[in-house]
Scaffold this motif. Structure first.
Motif, PDB file in Angstrom:
ATOM      1  N   ARG A 119      83.850  62.857  69.539  1.00  0.00           N
ATOM      2  CA  ARG A 119      84.604  61.714  69.502  1.00  0.00           C
ATOM      3  C   ARG A 119      86.464  62.436  70.183  1.00  0.00           C
ATOM      4  O   ARG A 119      86.888  62.325  70.754  1.00  0.00           O
ATOM      5  N   LEU A 120      86.720  63.305  69.046  1.00  0.00           N
ATOM      6  CA  LEU A 120      87.696  64.435  68.249  1.00  0.00           C
ATOM      7  C   LEU A 120      88.250  64.760  69.921  1.00  0.00           C
ATOM      8  O   LEU A 120      89.263  65.072  69.700  1.00  0.00           O
ATOM      9  N   ARG A 121      87.363  65.440  70.538  1.00  0.00           N
ATOM     10  CA  ARG A 121      87.762  66.301  71.879  1.00  0.00           C
ATOM     11  C   ARG A 121      87.640  66.024  73.024  1.00  0.00           C
ATOM     12  O   ARG A 121      87.979  65.998  74.278  1.00  0.00           O
ATOM     13  N   ARG A 122      87.360  63.912  73.088  1.00  0.00           N
ATOM     14  CA  ARG A 122      87.137  63.433  74.213  1.00  0.00           C
ATOM     15  C   ARG A 122      88.096  61.913  74.342  1.00  0.00           C
ATOM     16  O   ARG A 122      87.338  61.308  75.391  1.00  0.00           O
ATOM     17  N   PHE A 123      88.757  62.012  74.085  1.00  0.00           N
ATOM     18  CA  PHE A 123      89.811  60.677  73.656  1.00  0.00           C
ATOM     19  C   PHE A 123      90.605  60.576  75.145  1.00  0.00           C
ATOM     20  O   PHE A 123      90.553  59.627  75.602  1.00  0.00           O
ATOM     21  N   ASN A 124      91.018  61.411  75.983  1.00  0.00           N
ATOM     22  CA  ASN A 124      91.804  61.819  76.889  1.00  0.00           C
ATOM     23  C   ASN A 124      91.103  61.226  77.932  1.00  0.00           C
ATOM     24  O   ASN A 124      90.889  60.690  79.008  1.00  0.00           O
ATOM     25  N   LYS A 125      89.721  62.128  77.960  1.00  0.00           N
ATOM     26  CA  LYS A 125      88.779  62.195  79.402  1.00  0.00           C
ATOM     27  C   LYS A 125      88.166  60.505  79.355  1.00  0.00           C
ATOM     28  O   LYS A 125      87.899  60.492  80.130  1.00  0.00           O
ATOM     29  N   ALA A 126      87.689  59.736  77.960  1.00  0.00           N
ATOM     30  CA  ALA A 126      87.151  58.914  78.110  1.00  0.00           C
ATOM     31  C   ALA A 126      88.055  57.696  77.892  1.00  0.00           C
ATOM     32  O   ALA A 126      87.281  56.788  77.834  1.00  0.00           O
ATOM     33  N   GLY A 127      89.502  57.563  77.679  1.00  0.00           N
ATOM     34  CA  GLY A 127      89.695  56.523  77.209  1.00  0.00           C
ATOM     35  C   GLY A 127      89.527  55.543  76.207  1.00  0.00           C
ATOM     36  O   GLY A 127      90.052  54.828  76.302  1.00  0.00           O
ATOM     37  N   ASP A 128      89.308  56.823  75.028  1.00  0.00           N
ATOM     38  CA  ASP A 128      88.739  56.322  73.943  1.00  0.00           C
ATOM     39  C   ASP A 128      89.521  56.017  73.134  1.00  0.00           C
ATOM     40  O   ASP A 128      90.932  56.377  72.846  1.00  0.00           O
ATOM     41  N   ALA A 129      89.122  55.132  72.029  1.00  0.00           N
ATOM     42  CA  ALA A 129      90.946  54.166  71.721  1.00  0.00           C
ATOM     43  C   ALA A 129      90.311  54.484  69.740  1.00  0.00           C
ATOM     44  O   ALA A 129      89.620  52.973  69.922  1.00  0.00           O
ATOM     45  N   PRO A 130      90.581  55.179  68.945  1.00  0.00           N
ATOM     46  CA  PRO A 130      89.457  55.003  67.816  1.00  0.00           C
ATOM     47  C   PRO A 130      90.282  53.847  66.918  1.00  0.00           C
ATOM     48  O   PRO A 130      91.326  53.378  66.838  1.00  0.00           O
ATOM     49  N   ASP A 131      89.561  53.041  66.321  1.00  0.00           N
ATOM     50  CA  ASP A 131      89.322  51.992  65.443  1.00  0.00           C
ATOM     51  C   ASP A 131      90.035  52.552  63.925  1.00  0.00           C
ATOM     52  O   ASP A 131      89.807  53.569  63.607  1.00  0.00           O
ATOM     53  N   ALA A 132      90.569  51.512  62.717  1.00  0.00           N
ATOM     54  CA  ALA A 132      91.503  52.545  61.231  1.00  0.00           C
ATOM     55  C   ALA A 132      90.081  52.968  61.328  1.00  0.00           C
ATOM     56  O   ALA A 132      90.733  53.796  60.468  1.00  0.00           O
ATOM     57  N   GLU A 133      88.489  52.504  61.214  1.00  0.00           N
ATOM     58  CA  GLU A 133      87.670  53.398  60.349  1.00  0.00           C
ATOM     59  C   GLU A 133      86.764  54.996  60.471  1.00  0.00           C
ATOM     60  O   GLU A 133      87.558  55.533  59.793  1.00  0.00           O
ATOM     61  N   TYR A 134      87.943  55.000  61.889  1.00  0.00           N
ATOM     62  CA  TYR A 134      86.883  55.790  62.415  1.00  0.00           C
ATOM     63  C   TYR A 134      88.607  57.006  62.174  1.00  0.00           C
ATOM     64  O   TYR A 134      88.341  58.021  61.749  1.00  0.00           O
ATOM     65  N   LEU A 135      90.200  56.311  62.439  1.00  0.00           N
ATOM     66  CA  LEU A 135      90.696  57.230  61.680  1.00  0.00           C
ATOM     67  C   LEU A 135      90.654  57.541  60.210  1.00  0.00           C
ATOM     68  O   LEU A 135      90.919  58.838  59.708  1.00  0.00           O
ATOM     69  N   ASP A 136      90.288  56.787  59.271  1.00  0.00           N
ATOM     70  CA  ASP A 136      90.017  57.041  57.677  1.00  0.00           C
ATOM     71  C   ASP A 136      88.720  58.495  58.446  1.00  0.00           C
ATOM     72  O   ASP A 136      88.935  59.466  56.871  1.00  0.00           O
ATOM     73  N   TRP A 137      87.936  58.291  58.721  1.00  0.00           N
ATOM     74  CA  TRP A 137      87.212  59.715  58.802  1.00  0.00           C
ATOM     75  C   TRP A 137      87.465  60.626  59.578  1.00  0.00           C
ATOM     76  O   TRP A 137      87.245  61.417  59.196  1.00  0.00           O
ATOM     77  N   ALA A 138      88.509  60.023  60.479  1.00  0.00           N
ATOM     78  CA  ALA A 138      89.116  61.536  61.297  1.00  0.00           C
ATOM     79  C   ALA A 138      90.204  61.864  59.749  1.00  0.00           C
ATOM     80  O   ALA A 138      89.969  63.633  59.917  1.00  0.00           O
ATOM     81  N   GLU A 139      90.597  61.814  59.129  1.00  0.00           N
ATOM     82  CA  GLU A 139      91.937  61.973  58.138  1.00  0.00           C
ATOM     83  C   GLU A 139      90.622  62.821  56.907  1.00  0.00           C
ATOM     84  O   GLU A 139      91.153  64.366  57.007  1.00  0.00           O
TER      85      GLU A 139
END
Length: 346
Positions: free
Chosen positions: A245-265
């Motif tokens: 998912r990290l490489r697809r936000f622009n392509k997929a119109g993906d909007a990560p939630d707070a839980e995903y940001l916790d994981w990503a950091e």
């Protein structure tokens, strides 16, 4: 013997194959070349259209059944006679100066295994679109990016044939075998991209379906897995899917939630720490790249305010200014130069 072997795998591309072939035969300023059209069990008129081309440089390798694009590319490499081998997809078009520019680069840079280029887009009728895909120019950034995406567009690639023979495409990968190939090559050798538009990619409906995206994710996650293993970092299937998912936000119109940001950091910090131990990816390029993926997740967050707060407060953001400069400098806009596109099929 030819200096350059161009490999075009083809499977049911009767509408486009003649134009792809013509774009190679019209190359200017190149030494001797051969063109290997590798049929992959086509059931349409693709083979007949290639057979009708009267040019001794064209060699057709036929197949009775479909073995997949990785198998077709491996067949082409095995049959190639040139010192260099170049790829082109059967629905794409090479600009007239493509092979000459890449041949000259590899002759001047014997330490480099391969070179790609930037890519433009054409529509189904061959008309130019404004879209451009810019790849990083230098080997260190291409190597740094390989955990996330391919540093070379396969349809633009030219490589030393002996290198390609030593790094065959993984035929178990239904899609993504080119990404896997260039990740392995960039791990062990210098590769580069020329900051010139040398290939036009054809955009058509068969390329964008939900099924294709799902399949792409599945096989890319396999390629992530062996790289994460080499990095000596623990990872689960969920980690690999979230990494995708990290490489697809622009392509997929993906909007990560707070839980995903916790994981990503946490995940990106773990990647940075693991690389400091294992030294798999060049630094500081890798850490700067991680900062860009972190910034993208924060900027695209469901709550923009929350995302920007997270961005400002994270240690990952310390490398962001250098990361932004790194990304821009490797992909900055080209000076204008005029090229002539071969006639497109209607």
């Amino acid at each position: 013997m030819p200096e350059i072997s161009v490999i075009i795998p083809v499977y049911n591309r009767e509408r486009y194959i003649e134009t792809a072939v013509a774009s190679i035969l019209a190359q200017t300023g190149v030494p001797s070349l051969e063109l290997l059209v590798v049929d992959d069990g086509s059931t349409d008129d693709s083979v007949a259209r290639v057979e009708a081309i009267q040019d001794p440089r064209v060699r057709l390798l036929r197949a009775s059944e479909n073995g997949g694009i990785a198998h077709a590319r491996n067949r082409g490499i095995a049959a190639a006679r040139g010192r260099y081998a170049a790829f082109l997809d059967s629905d794409d078009i090479a600009r007239p100066d493509r092979l000459a520019r890449q041949f000259a680069f590899l002759e001047r840079n014997p330490s480099h295994a391969a070179v790609g280029a930037w890519i433009g887009w054409i529509d189904d009728r061959g008309h130019r679109l404004s879209r451009i895909k810019r790849k990083p120019r230098r080997a260190r950034l291409i190597a740094a990016e390989r955990l996330f995406r391919s540093g070379i567009e396969n349809s633009t690639a030219m490589a030393r044939r002996d290198i390609l023979a030593a790094y065959p495409h993984d035929e178990s990968l239904v899609v993504g075998s080119d990404y896997d190939l260039w990740a392995r090559v960039a791990r062990d050798h210098d590769v580069a991209n020329l900051p010139h538009l040398l290939v036009d990619r054809r955009q058509h409906d068969a390329q964008a379906t939900a099924e294709n995206v799902s399949r792409d994710r599945r096989f890319r996650c396999r390629i992530f897995a062996w790289q994460l293993d080499e990095l000596c970092i623990e990872h689960s299937e969920d980690d690999r899917i979230r990494h995708y998912r990290l490489r697809r936000f622009n392509k997929a119109g993906d909007a990560p939630d707070a839980e995903y940001l916790d994981w990503a950091e946490d995940w990106l910090q773990r990647l940075r720490a693991a690389n400091q131990r294992a030294n798999c990816y060049p630094e500081p390029e890798f850490s700067r790249l991680l900062s860009l993926f972190w910034a993208s997740a924060c900027v695209h967050a469901q709550s923009r305010t929350h995302g920007l707060r997270r961005l400002a407060g994270s240690s990952l953001s310390s490398a962001l200014p250098a990361g932004l400069w790194q990304g821009w400098s490797q992909r900055r806009r080209l000076p204008r130069h005029r090229v002539v596109l071969p006639a497109s099929s209607s």
